[in-house]
Design a protein around this motif. Sequence first.
Motif, PDB file in Angstrom:
ATOM      1  N   PHE A 272       1.159  -1.232   0.190  1.00 35.79           N
ATOM      2  CA  PHE A 272       0.248  -0.292  -0.001  1.00 35.79           C
ATOM      3  C   PHE A 272       1.115   1.693   0.113  1.00 35.79           C
ATOM      4  O   PHE A 272       0.427   2.447  -0.603  1.00 35.79           O
ATOM      5  CB  PHE A 272      -0.873   0.185   1.406  1.00 35.79           C
ATOM      6  CG  PHE A 272      -1.561  -0.950   1.861  1.00 35.79           C
ATOM      7  CD1 PHE A 272      -3.351  -1.375  -0.121  1.00 35.79           C
ATOM      8  CD2 PHE A 272      -1.185  -2.124   2.449  1.00 35.79           C
ATOM      9  CE1 PHE A 272      -3.840  -2.325   1.224  1.00 35.79           C
ATOM     10  CE2 PHE A 272      -2.337  -3.511   2.007  1.00 35.79           C
ATOM     11  CZ  PHE A 272      -3.511  -3.762   1.481  1.00 35.79           C
ATOM     12  N   ILE A 273       1.848   0.777   0.929  1.00 39.85           N
ATOM     13  CA  ILE A 273       2.958   2.806   0.855  1.00 39.85           C
ATOM     14  C   ILE A 273       3.302   2.018  -0.533  1.00 39.85           C
ATOM     15  O   ILE A 273       3.429   3.681  -1.412  1.00 39.85           O
ATOM     16  CB  ILE A 273       3.813   2.346   1.801  1.00 39.85           C
ATOM     17  CG1 ILE A 273       3.674   1.580   2.965  1.00 39.85           C
ATOM     18  CG2 ILE A 273       4.777   3.357   1.143  1.00 39.85           C
ATOM     19  CD1 ILE A 273       3.464   3.195   3.109  1.00 39.85           C
ATOM     20  N   ILE A 274       3.584   1.868  -1.501  1.00 38.38           N
ATOM     21  CA  ILE A 274       4.366   1.949  -2.584  1.00 38.38           C
ATOM     22  C   ILE A 274       2.838   1.792  -3.786  1.00 38.38           C
ATOM     23  O   ILE A 274       3.287   2.779  -4.260  1.00 38.38           O
ATOM     24  CB  ILE A 274       5.106   0.256  -3.227  1.00 38.38           C
ATOM     25  CG1 ILE A 274       6.375  -0.163  -2.745  1.00 38.38           C
ATOM     26  CG2 ILE A 274       5.110  -0.008  -4.819  1.00 38.38           C
ATOM     27  CD1 ILE A 274       7.401   0.586  -2.357  1.00 38.38           C
ATOM     28  N   LYS A 275       2.069   1.529  -3.535  1.00 40.40           N
ATOM     29  CA  LYS A 275       0.852   2.046  -4.319  1.00 40.40           C
ATOM     30  C   LYS A 275       0.863   3.592  -4.135  1.00 40.40           C
ATOM     31  O   LYS A 275       0.666   4.276  -5.655  1.00 40.40           O
ATOM     32  CB  LYS A 275      -0.534   0.944  -3.796  1.00 40.40           C
ATOM     33  CG  LYS A 275      -1.224   1.668  -4.135  1.00 40.40           C
ATOM     34  CD  LYS A 275      -2.934   1.017  -4.260  1.00 40.40           C
ATOM     35  CE  LYS A 275      -3.974   1.365  -4.806  1.00 40.40           C
ATOM     36  NZ  LYS A 275      -5.614   0.721  -4.290  1.00 40.40           N
ATOM     37  N   TYR A 276       0.565   4.060  -2.668  1.00 40.51           N
ATOM     38  CA  TYR A 276       0.247   5.850  -2.994  1.00 40.51           C
ATOM     39  C   TYR A 276       1.726   6.331  -3.019  1.00 40.51           C
ATOM     40  O   TYR A 276       1.559   7.724  -3.134  1.00 40.51           O
ATOM     41  CB  TYR A 276       0.140   5.843  -1.854  1.00 40.51           C
ATOM     42  CG  TYR A 276      -1.078   5.267  -1.918  1.00 40.51           C
ATOM     43  CD1 TYR A 276      -2.660   5.464  -3.051  1.00 40.51           C
ATOM     44  CD2 TYR A 276      -2.015   4.404  -1.307  1.00 40.51           C
ATOM     45  CE1 TYR A 276      -4.083   4.555  -2.543  1.00 40.51           C
ATOM     46  CE2 TYR A 276      -3.344   3.730  -0.957  1.00 40.51           C
ATOM     47  CZ  TYR A 276      -4.781   4.039  -1.869  1.00 40.51           C
ATOM     48  OH  TYR A 276      -5.557   2.979  -2.086  1.00 40.51           O
ATOM     49  N   LEU A 277       2.739   5.989  -2.593  1.00 37.37           N
ATOM     50  CA  LEU A 277       4.202   6.409  -1.857  1.00 37.37           C
ATOM     51  C   LEU A 277       5.158   5.827  -3.210  1.00 37.37           C
ATOM     52  O   LEU A 277       6.399   4.797  -2.405  1.00 37.37           O
ATOM     53  CB  LEU A 277       4.755   6.656  -1.172  1.00 37.37           C
ATOM     54  CG  LEU A 277       3.161   7.719  -0.419  1.00 37.37           C
ATOM     55  CD1 LEU A 277       3.369   7.158   0.959  1.00 37.37           C
ATOM     56  CD2 LEU A 277       3.348   9.171  -0.377  1.00 37.37           C
ATOM     57  N   PRO A 278       4.923   5.726  -4.314  1.00 43.97           N
ATOM     58  CA  PRO A 278       6.206   4.356  -5.194  1.00 43.97           C
ATOM     59  C   PRO A 278       7.699   5.367  -4.965  1.00 43.97           C
ATOM     60  O   PRO A 278       8.395   3.872  -5.143  1.00 43.97           O
ATOM     61  CB  PRO A 278       5.693   4.593  -6.976  1.00 43.97           C
ATOM     62  CG  PRO A 278       5.222   6.422  -6.909  1.00 43.97           C
ATOM     63  CD  PRO A 278       4.502   6.330  -5.702  1.00 43.97           C
ATOM     64  N   ASP A 279       7.969   5.888  -4.636  1.00 39.74           N
ATOM     65  CA  ASP A 279       9.190   6.235  -4.509  1.00 39.74           C
ATOM     66  C   ASP A 279       9.895   6.188  -3.022  1.00 39.74           C
ATOM     67  O   ASP A 279      10.908   6.055  -2.859  1.00 39.74           O
ATOM     68  CB  ASP A 279       9.645   7.916  -4.725  1.00 39.74           C
ATOM     69  CG  ASP A 279       9.354   8.341  -6.156  1.00 39.74           C
ATOM     70  OD1 ASP A 279       9.658   7.848  -7.341  1.00 39.74           O
ATOM     71  OD2 ASP A 279       8.939   9.439  -6.872  1.00 39.74           O
ATOM     72  N   ASP A 312     -11.508  -0.044   5.016  1.00 38.15           N
ATOM     73  CA  ASP A 312     -10.003  -1.295   4.873  1.00 38.15           C
ATOM     74  C   ASP A 312      -9.062  -0.089   4.906  1.00 38.15           C
ATOM     75  O   ASP A 312      -8.732   0.918   5.096  1.00 38.15           O
ATOM     76  CB  ASP A 312     -10.480  -1.719   3.711  1.00 38.15           C
ATOM     77  CG  ASP A 312      -9.918  -1.126   2.754  1.00 38.15           C
ATOM     78  OD1 ASP A 312      -9.643  -0.228   2.451  1.00 38.15           O
ATOM     79  OD2 ASP A 312     -10.963  -2.295   2.008  1.00 38.15           O
ATOM     80  N   VAL A 313      -8.134  -1.508   4.649  1.00 34.02           N
ATOM     81  CA  VAL A 313      -6.746  -0.794   5.525  1.00 34.02           C
ATOM     82  C   VAL A 313      -6.063  -0.049   4.269  1.00 34.02           C
ATOM     83  O   VAL A 313      -5.398   0.791   4.295  1.00 34.02           O
ATOM     84  CB  VAL A 313      -5.599  -2.161   5.461  1.00 34.02           C
ATOM     85  CG1 VAL A 313      -4.711  -1.712   4.820  1.00 34.02           C
ATOM     86  CG2 VAL A 313      -5.841  -2.862   6.896  1.00 34.02           C
ATOM     87  N   ASN A 314      -6.929  -0.550   2.259  1.00 34.51           N
ATOM     88  CA  ASN A 314      -6.209   0.376   1.272  1.00 34.51           C
ATOM     89  C   ASN A 314      -6.457   1.793   1.526  1.00 34.51           C
ATOM     90  O   ASN A 314      -5.913   2.918   1.458  1.00 34.51           O
ATOM     91  CB  ASN A 314      -6.607  -0.555   0.284  1.00 34.51           C
ATOM     92  CG  ASN A 314      -6.810  -0.128  -0.847  1.00 34.51           C
ATOM     93  OD1 ASN A 314      -5.302   0.731  -1.388  1.00 34.51           O
ATOM     94  ND2 ASN A 314      -7.364   0.535  -1.870  1.00 34.51           N
ATOM     95  N   LYS A 315      -8.099   2.306   1.782  1.00 32.21           N
ATOM     96  CA  LYS A 315      -8.539   3.094   1.853  1.00 32.21           C
ATOM     97  C   LYS A 315      -7.873   3.892   3.100  1.00 32.21           C
ATOM     98  O   LYS A 315      -8.262   4.868   3.437  1.00 32.21           O
ATOM     99  CB  LYS A 315     -10.108   2.951   2.365  1.00 32.21           C
ATOM    100  CG  LYS A 315     -10.770   2.651   0.754  1.00 32.21           C
ATOM    101  CD  LYS A 315     -12.218   2.602   1.364  1.00 32.21           C
ATOM    102  CE  LYS A 315     -12.958   2.104  -0.062  1.00 32.21           C
ATOM    103  NZ  LYS A 315     -14.900   1.722   0.494  1.00 32.21           N
ATOM    104  N   GLY A 316      -7.853   3.265   4.574  1.00 34.72           N
ATOM    105  CA  GLY A 316      -7.318   3.713   5.363  1.00 34.72           C
ATOM    106  C   GLY A 316      -5.558   4.576   5.417  1.00 34.72           C
ATOM    107  O   GLY A 316      -5.094   5.639   5.053  1.00 34.72           O
ATOM    108  N   PHE A 317      -5.075   4.077   4.397  1.00 34.91           N
ATOM    109  CA  PHE A 317      -3.011   4.297   3.797  1.00 34.91           C
ATOM    110  C   PHE A 317      -4.062   6.007   3.203  1.00 34.91           C
ATOM    111  O   PHE A 317      -3.079   6.933   3.035  1.00 34.91           O
ATOM    112  CB  PHE A 317      -2.912   3.498   2.888  1.00 34.91           C
ATOM    113  CG  PHE A 317      -1.741   2.758   3.801  1.00 34.91           C
ATOM    114  CD1 PHE A 317      -0.557   3.401   4.485  1.00 34.91           C
ATOM    115  CD2 PHE A 317      -2.101   1.153   4.449  1.00 34.91           C
ATOM    116  CE1 PHE A 317       0.539   2.409   5.385  1.00 34.91           C
ATOM    117  CE2 PHE A 317      -1.073   0.203   4.939  1.00 34.91           C
ATOM    118  CZ  PHE A 317       0.132   1.061   5.849  1.00 34.91           C
TER     119      PHE A 317
END
Length: 352
Positions: A272-279, A312-317
């Motif tokens: 999820f980190i990589i999904k929203y913050l790919p760098d 869910d965790v995805n939306k939460g991130f």
Amino acid sequence: MTLILRISKGNKSLNNKKILITGGAGYVGSTLIGECLKLGMKVRCLDLLYYGNESLKDFEYNKNFELIKGDIRKKDVVVKSLENIDIVVHLAAIVGDQPCLVAPQLAYQVNYIGTKNLINISIEKKIKKFIFASTCSNYGVSSNKSLASEKSVLNPVSLYAETKIDCEKLITDINTKELNCYILRFATAFGVSKRTRFDLLINSFSYEAIKKKSLFIFGENTWRPYIHVIDMSRYILRFILLNETDEVENINSIFNAGYTNQNYTKKNLTKFIIKYLPDTEIHYSNDIDDKRNYKVSFKKIEKFLNQELIIDVNKGFKEIINFIDSNKNIDRLFNNSNLNALNSFFSKKNLL
């Protein structure tokens, strides 16, 4: 953000309910208060306001809201707080491993002695219902091959969990004719509230990934279940509103409170980190900074309440990342949650 409950705001039974929420200025309590007030309930908040009253500002002019600043360890304060109350939601505690580590004596006094004081006076006052917030941390270290249920052996590895287990025993030993109690063992919280915490894993991961563009993960294969603060509040509301038939069947029951499909390892969370913050650079360490490792079954509460998961965790991130990016005071909020800040905080207030 509004909770989805199919309840009429004009329901007279709701308007007549008088709720005491201890620790109402906190992470969960401030969210719960808002939703209870929206449903027409009368809410009294008992809180020592360790962290101030900013989270309660939106309620101060609401005619159905009352704040009592006080300590649950003091009998006179609790007696006053329980006057004309129907239901108690007990959230007040020194919450989490780090705060309890910094102030162990205070943690024991507030978490256990305070709870015992509140329960005894609730029995004297003939309170109708008592809802206690416990934690899945009680499972401590458990087998990865099976999901921990309410009947699983408890294996705490922190003072915080030990105080909660002691409170659970106190509650389950109560004669059901004296007080109707419900124990909710919550999954690890995350998300934005009126007093957002950053000593929580998902919230902390998001902050560090944004600020440092890198993340060091210890014990990447350890498991934990997660629940958004909104869904925590929804579960509590459902127990507040239980009908008499459901109450008779479940008095003094323990419920794991979360969702079975929200169990993740720390390594799982990095996607999820990589999904929203790919760098973000992800680094793993074999060192273990937190011994807890447990997967939890929430089948009992899922079957009992059939409550839909909202965040869910995805939306939460996504939510917490947006919150961090848009908040000018985010560094101050984050630093208030670290070990040094907690130590300084408790020292200044002469609480250690």
